[in-house]
Write a protein that holds these residues in place. Structure first.
Motif, PDB file in Angstrom:
ATOM      1  N   UNK A 133       0.828  -1.200   0.000  1.00 32.33           N
ATOM      2  CA  UNK A 133       0.000   0.000   0.000  1.00 32.33           C
ATOM      3  C   UNK A 133       0.869   1.260   0.000  1.00 32.33           C
ATOM      4  N   UNK A 134       2.010   1.181   0.682  1.00 32.90           N
ATOM      5  CA  UNK A 134       2.910   2.338   0.669  1.00 32.90           C
ATOM      6  C   UNK A 134       3.370   2.643  -0.747  1.00 32.90           C
ATOM      7  N   UNK A 135       3.665   1.572  -1.508  1.00 36.40           N
ATOM      8  CA  UNK A 135       4.079   1.777  -2.893  1.00 36.40           C
ATOM      9  C   UNK A 135       2.926   2.363  -3.707  1.00 36.40           C
ATOM     10  N   UNK A 136       1.715   1.785  -3.506  1.00 34.69           N
ATOM     11  CA  UNK A 136       0.558   2.289  -4.245  1.00 34.69           C
ATOM     12  C   UNK A 136       0.347   3.761  -3.940  1.00 34.69           C
ATOM     13  N   UNK A 137       0.582   4.127  -2.688  1.00 32.88           N
ATOM     14  CA  UNK A 137       0.433   5.512  -2.267  1.00 32.88           C
ATOM     15  C   UNK A 137       1.460   6.393  -2.966  1.00 32.88           C
ATOM     16  N   UNK A 138       2.691   5.924  -2.984  1.00 34.00           N
ATOM     17  CA  UNK A 138       3.756   6.711  -3.602  1.00 34.00           C
ATOM     18  C   UNK A 138       3.512   6.869  -5.101  1.00 34.00           C
ATOM     19  N   UNK A 184       0.644   6.529  -6.583  1.00 36.11           N
ATOM     20  CA  UNK A 184      -0.656   7.123  -6.843  1.00 36.11           C
ATOM     21  C   UNK A 184      -1.539   6.239  -7.680  1.00 36.11           C
ATOM     22  N   UNK A 185      -1.286   4.945  -7.652  1.00 35.84           N
ATOM     23  CA  UNK A 185      -2.126   4.041  -8.414  1.00 35.84           C
ATOM     24  C   UNK A 185      -1.953   2.627  -7.876  1.00 35.84           C
ATOM     25  N   UNK A 186      -2.997   1.813  -8.058  1.00 39.52           N
ATOM     26  CA  UNK A 186      -2.897   0.405  -7.706  1.00 39.52           C
ATOM     27  C   UNK A 186      -2.734  -0.447  -8.953  1.00 39.52           C
ATOM     28  N   UNK A 187      -2.568   0.229 -10.086  1.00 40.72           N
ATOM     29  CA  UNK A 187      -2.363  -0.482 -11.346  1.00 40.72           C
ATOM     30  C   UNK A 187      -0.872  -0.798 -11.481  1.00 40.72           C
ATOM     31  N   UNK A 188      -0.560  -2.087 -11.557  1.00 39.37           N
ATOM     32  CA  UNK A 188       0.854  -2.475 -11.562  1.00 39.37           C
ATOM     33  C   UNK A 188       1.605  -1.837 -12.731  1.00 39.37           C
ATOM     34  N   UNK A 189       0.934  -1.754 -13.903  1.00 42.08           N
ATOM     35  CA  UNK A 189       1.600  -1.165 -15.065  1.00 42.08           C
ATOM     36  C   UNK A 189       1.933   0.298 -14.791  1.00 42.08           C
ATOM     37  N   UNK A 228       9.699  -7.157  -7.600  1.00 39.72           N
ATOM     38  CA  UNK A 228      10.489  -6.437  -8.609  1.00 39.72           C
ATOM     39  C   UNK A 228       9.660  -5.337  -9.242  1.00 39.72           C
ATOM     40  N   UNK A 229       8.372  -5.626  -9.471  1.00 45.35           N
ATOM     41  CA  UNK A 229       7.503  -4.623 -10.075  1.00 45.35           C
ATOM     42  C   UNK A 229       7.280  -3.453  -9.132  1.00 45.35           C
ATOM     43  N   UNK A 230       7.088  -3.774  -7.848  1.00 48.17           N
ATOM     44  CA  UNK A 230       6.747  -2.703  -6.906  1.00 48.17           C
ATOM     45  C   UNK A 230       7.958  -1.869  -6.523  1.00 48.17           C
TER      46      UNK A 230
END
Lengths: 330, 164, 101, 445
Positions: A168-173, A175-180, A257-259
């Motif tokens: 969630x921290x990564x998604x926050x940084x 600004x999206x929950x879309x992996x792409x 690796x993606x995140x």
């Protein structure tokens, strides 16, 4: 020619099977590569050579040979077992593991199933495997299996939290929950530079525990529980569970690796090979940790999750939010 | 009848059957596993209703956490098997069935009368961004209330289950 | 898709939950039945959200709230069940009659 | 306590990573044979020629995994007396499925019939195939390494000593017969006649010996070095004493045998070892001298040692004794030391051969061994040896196992390793000889 191929691929009913086949190919090759790597790396870390016979060159076909062996073995269902649950458990564990591979961005436009909430999809799918473990544990009618299942459930619930929080921290940084999109918004160095490096370690540790890999392999602690929920499994069903484990290593490495590491981005030529290289490197670290660290005791395992990882990931979430609000660049 | 409706009907049949089995199964663990099927099909229904975020939250929370917790509870207590242990007497069950069937008929009739002809238009999936905007702008107070509730539940669970 | 599809599905799940709550005597089973009812409510919320094309996606937001509350409820409920089991060696709610007198 | 928490975790990772880059410690067994020590205890081998069916091994075996069958056989008396019976081995089998490799059988075997062999590749798919019979056990014996050479200056083992002596006695008898035959025909020069006199008559034997014996005379010494290492080790003993000349112990002052010490040091032994061995050698020699003096004093005035410098302890046997083989003990000439630095030169048996007697047939390497034998020390009761007679007349009881040259060459050509070839050739020789004996014995009885 290329245009014609592109037009053909634009057709949904052509594209869909191609995607399915590609994902299946990835699912069937990478876990085998990682499995072979585990054999060899662990052997060399223990001053051994590992498999040397199958496939002539350094036992490259060892896992294929293993697979043939598993197929030939008798599939035993214990008399006291709950037959349906017992038989279904490997599938319940395996199918989500396959599906995860469909949501990972392999390249700039190589996302088999693009989803607005891809991050949550992968997390959700990997959490479904727990059900398979619990089914196997309960249906085996074996006290060791049941103990392993209870441990697995407790451990997976505990480590799901820091895992999701770090993601969630990564998604926050991003600004999206879309992996792409998350990959798009990273440089090729990823989020490893900056405060999210803590998130990387938290995620890695929690993922290791989610996979019940050593040193977090209390649920299958062979010295006390035989093989946990896998004790009663033989033949192909056991092979499915093993495949799930290695597929889990690959998919968790790919997600990490993606995140955190920039996914398919690399210093020179962007593309899936960078993701492959990062996945293999992270898988190597997983194996490395296995051959280095002793197993955590159950109480250590639980207190490590609740008293260390959860507070750290919560603090990380706070820090990332603070930086985001006050627009301090990461 | 388009593809969406066919998919919905399949999911609804699976989910309804699983839900029925949850409340009639004679084995607690089987009931919990049927619950997984029911919840998963509900998640599928969310997907069809253009709510992917809710669908995956459903999978994470329900399948990944709640059912695991329930299974955990079953394994920690006991997994009693058999009608006598799990169910009330036949009379009570008949009564329960009457109530359940009555509720179902009442809902169907009333809702059919009110929304019988309405249709859900096809629409694009709700953007997670829109959901977030709404959640943290318009419903931020209930959100905070829920978080306090969760905290209270967390502490309450610890206090209850703690052995001292 | 007719609105009645999800509504009937939700109604069915809800009444199954009602039956379960009334017919079961095992506490864990009762909890599971309650989960079914909560899910039925969620289906309704999401269905009406889609039907109304709500700008604020209130239905989905409330579905999320319900899921959160359900999680809290299961947490507390199972804690209580474990406590009862530890004290009385049973999870039969008929035998849990502390409040009867 | 590390300065920083968690440093240990990184250190651990470093250790495994470092190990990974190093070569593996394992050996790829089926492809690469293990480099086992020569005396690894792989399997129990049987030298069936040595077995006397005493059953000690079978009785001591804790697992009862040794099976022995035998039958009795009448042996015709040699000369008069009654016939004796002896046991002949029919079956000797060890069930290695039962065997726990305790080695008690090897320990208790009084005739060195059982040995530890380093062979280990005898796994089978069926458990009953693990019961190995005599022939298999015999083939394993070929890989049993020869015993280590005896310690510097140690006393020759009894059985080897007695074998050698018996052979020498036979040779002497034959020589005497030949001499008599010759003496009957042509006139014999005086020195030769003097040589036939008993030892006591040649107290001035230095001159006489030099006159009568030729330095190149080959002795029918067992070719000990390779054929029978034990014998070689025994022969290497510096102080060779006869059984008769071994009375009660004598007290001597401890000292160091300087020659042995220097030689051992030159051979690269550590100072301590060299000193210890030299001391042992000195003690042995001193005791032998004292005993010799006692023996001489008991019968006659001690004769002056013929070769004071080299022959350290010439054991003089009284003339009246039947065994006329007086021997030079502890020949430690510098030449010998250089020729065979590790072991003392084989005792050149003091049988002077007059007028260029040919080397015995079985002495395969006469030139290297005999010249060092100091002739001055040995000209006592030497008699002429009839070449080849020794082998023909070898007493069956004291059979020296030799190498069957034919088999040896064939095996070497077939590419067998030297050790195996020699062992097999030895066995072939023994078998042949035994067969010949049996045939002879059968004809005789």
């Amino acid at each position: 020619m290329i245009d014609a191929a592109r037009d053909l691929l634009d057709n949904y009913w052509v594209l869909m099977p191609v995607k399915v086949l590609a994902v299946l190919a990835i699912f069937l090759t990478f876990p085998l590569v990682v499995g072979y790597m585990e054999h060899k790396v662990m052997a060399h870390m223990q001053a051994r050579l590992g498999p040397m016979e199958a496939g002539r060159f350094h036992g490259v076909l060892q896992l294929v040979a293993d697979g043939i062996k598993f197929v030939q073995k008798e599939s035993i269902i214990p008399k006291a077992a709950d037959k349906w649950v017992f038989a279904l458990a490997p599938a319940v564990a395996l199918i989500p593991a396959i599906l995860v591979f469909g949501f990972i961005p392999y390249g700039p436009d190589l996302v088999p199933i693009r989803s607005d909430v891809g991050l949550f999809v992968t997390l959700a799918l990997s959490s479904v495997s727990v059900i398979g473990v619990l089914m196997a544990a309960w249906s085996s009618a074996n006290k060791y299996s049941l103990m392993g299942g209870i441990r697995a459930a407790a451990q997976l619930i505990a480590y799901e939290l820091p895992l999701v929080l770090a993601a969630a921290a990564v998604a926050m940084q991003a600004g999206s929950a879309d992996l792409a999109v998350i990959v798009e918004r990273q440089g090729w160095w990823g989020y490893i530079v900056g405060p999210l490096v803590i998130g990387f370690f938290v995620y890695g540790t929690a993922a290791l525990a989610e996979l019940t890999r050593p040193p977090f392999d209390m649920p299958v602690a062979d010295s006390e529980l035989v093989f946990g929920h896998l004790t009663e499994y033989t033949g192909l069903r056991f092979a499915f569970f093993l495949l799930t484990e290695y597929a889990g290593i690959v998919s968790q490495s790919a997600i990490a690796a993606t995140l955190f590491l920039g996914g398919w981005k690399g210093p020179f030529l962007d593309g899936p090979w960078w993701l492959a290289a990062k996945v293999l490197a992270l898988s190597f670290v997983v194996i490395w940790a296995r051959s280095t660290y002793p197993r955590l005791r159950e109480d250590q395992l639980q207190s490590f999750a609740w008293l260390r990882l959860v507070p750290v990931s919560l603090a990380l979430l706070l820090v990332v939010g603070f930086l985001k609000v006050y627009e301090v660049g990461i | 009848m388009n593809g969406q409706e066919v998919a919905f009907l399949i999911l609804a049949v699976i989910g309804g059957l699983a839900g029925l089995l949850v409340v009639t199964s004679r084995n607690v663990v089987h009931a919990a596993l049927y619950l997984v099927v029911a919840l998963a099909s509900v998640a599928g229904v969310y997907l069809l209703l253009a709510a992917p975020f809710v669908a995956f939250v459903q999978v994470i929370i329900y399948v990944g956490a709640i059912v695991v917790l329930i299974l955990f509870g079953i394994m920690l207590t006991r997994a009693p098997v058999g009608r006598r242990v799990l169910d009330n007497t036949l009379r009570a069950r008949v009564g329960a069935f009457v109530v359940g069937a009555g509720v179902f008929i009442m809902f169907t009739v009333f809702l059919g009368g009110a929304f019988g002809d309405e249709r859900i238009e096809n629409q694009g999936a709700t953007a997670t961004e829109a959901l977030g905007e709404s959640l943290f702008r318009n419903y931020v107070l209930p959100f905070e209330a829920v978080s306090v509730l969760l905290l209270a539940a967390l502490i309450g669970a610890i206090v209850l289950a703690r052995r001292d | 898709m007719p609105l009645m599809y999800p509504l009937v599905f939700a109604a069915f799940l809800f009444s199954a939950g009602v039956y379960g709550v009334l017919a079961r005597r095992n506490a864990v089973m009762v909890l599971m039945s309650i989960e079914l009812m909560l899910n039925a409510v969620n289906v309704n919320l999401v269905a009406f959200n889609a039907y109304l094309r709500d700008e604020l996606v209130s239905g989905q937001v409330f579905a999320l709230f319900v899921i959160a509350v359900a999680a809290a409820e299961v947490g507390i409920g199972l804690a209580i069940v474990l406590l009862i089991f530890r004290n009385r060696e049973t999870v039969n709610i008929d035998e849990v009659d502390l409040l009867r007198w | 306590m590390p300065a920083l928490k968690g440093v240990g975790l990184l250190k651990g990772l470093g250790v495994t990573l470092k190990t990974m880059t190093r070569p593996a410690a394992t050996r790829q067994y089926p492809h690469v044979k293990p480099d086992l020590p020569a005396r690894s205890r792989g399997v129990i081998a049987l030298i069936e020629e040595n077995c006397t069916v005493c059953m000690l091994c079978a009785r001591e075996c804790p697992d009862w995994c040794i099976y022995i069958d035998s039958h009795k056989e009448q042996v015709a008396p040699k000369e008069g007396g009654r016939a004796r019976t002896r046991n002949l081995l029919d079956r000797f089998a060890i069930d290695f499925a039962l065997c726990m490799y305790c080695g008690i059988c090897v320990e208790v075997c009084p005739f060195d019939a059982l040995h530890w062999s380093p062979e280990f590749e005898y796994a089978e798919h069926q458990i009953e195939k693990l019961t190995h019979e005599m022939d298999t056990l015999r083939t394993w014996a070929y890989s049993v390494p020869a015993p280590d050479p005896l310690e510097e200056g140690a006393i020759e083992p009894k059985e080897i000593e007695s074998a050698r002596k018996a052979r020498e006695a036979v040779a002497a008898k034959a020589a005497a017969a030949a001499e008599q035959a010759r003496a009957a025909a042509p006139p014999v020069p005086a020195p030769a006649a003097a040589a036939t006199q008993p030892a006591a008559a040649t107290t001035t034997g230095a001159a006489a010996g030099t006159a009568t014996t030729t330095p190149t005379a080959a002795a029918p010494t067992p070719v000990a070095g390779d054929a029978a290492p034990a014998a070689s080790a025994g022969a290497a003993g510096a102080g060779t004493t006869t059984a008769a000349a071994r009375p009660a112990d004598v007290e001597v002052e401890p000292g160091i045998d300087q020659a042995t010490y220097d030689r051992l040091l030159a051979a690269g032994e550590s100072d301590r070892t060299a000193r210890a061995k030299a001391k042992a050698a000195y003690m042995r020699r001193a005791k032998a001298e004292a005993r010799a003096a006692q023996a001489a004093g008991a019968t006659e005035p001690a004769p002056a040692p013929a070769a004071p410098a080299e022959a350290a302890a010439p054991t003089q046997v009284p003339a009246g004794e039947g065994a006329p083989a007086a021997e030079p003990a502890s020949v430690e000439t510098p030449a010998a030391a250089t020729a065979a630095p590790e072991t003392a030169p084989p005792a050149p048996s003091a049988v002077g051969t007059p007028e260029g007697a040919e080397p015995a047939a079985d002495a395969r390497d006469p030139d290297a061994r005999s010249p060092e034998g100091d002739p001055t020390a040995s000209g006592t009761a030497a008699e002429v040896v009839a070449p080849g007679a020794a082998a023909a007349q070898a007493d069956a009881e004291h059979l020296e196992i030799e190498v069957d040259q034919e088999t040896y060459d064939r095996l070497i050509e077939a590419g067998e390793p030297e050790r195996t070839a020699r062992a097999k050739a030895k066995a072939a020789y023994a078998r042949k000889l035994r067969a010949a004996q049996r045939d002879g014995g059968g004809a005789g009885s």
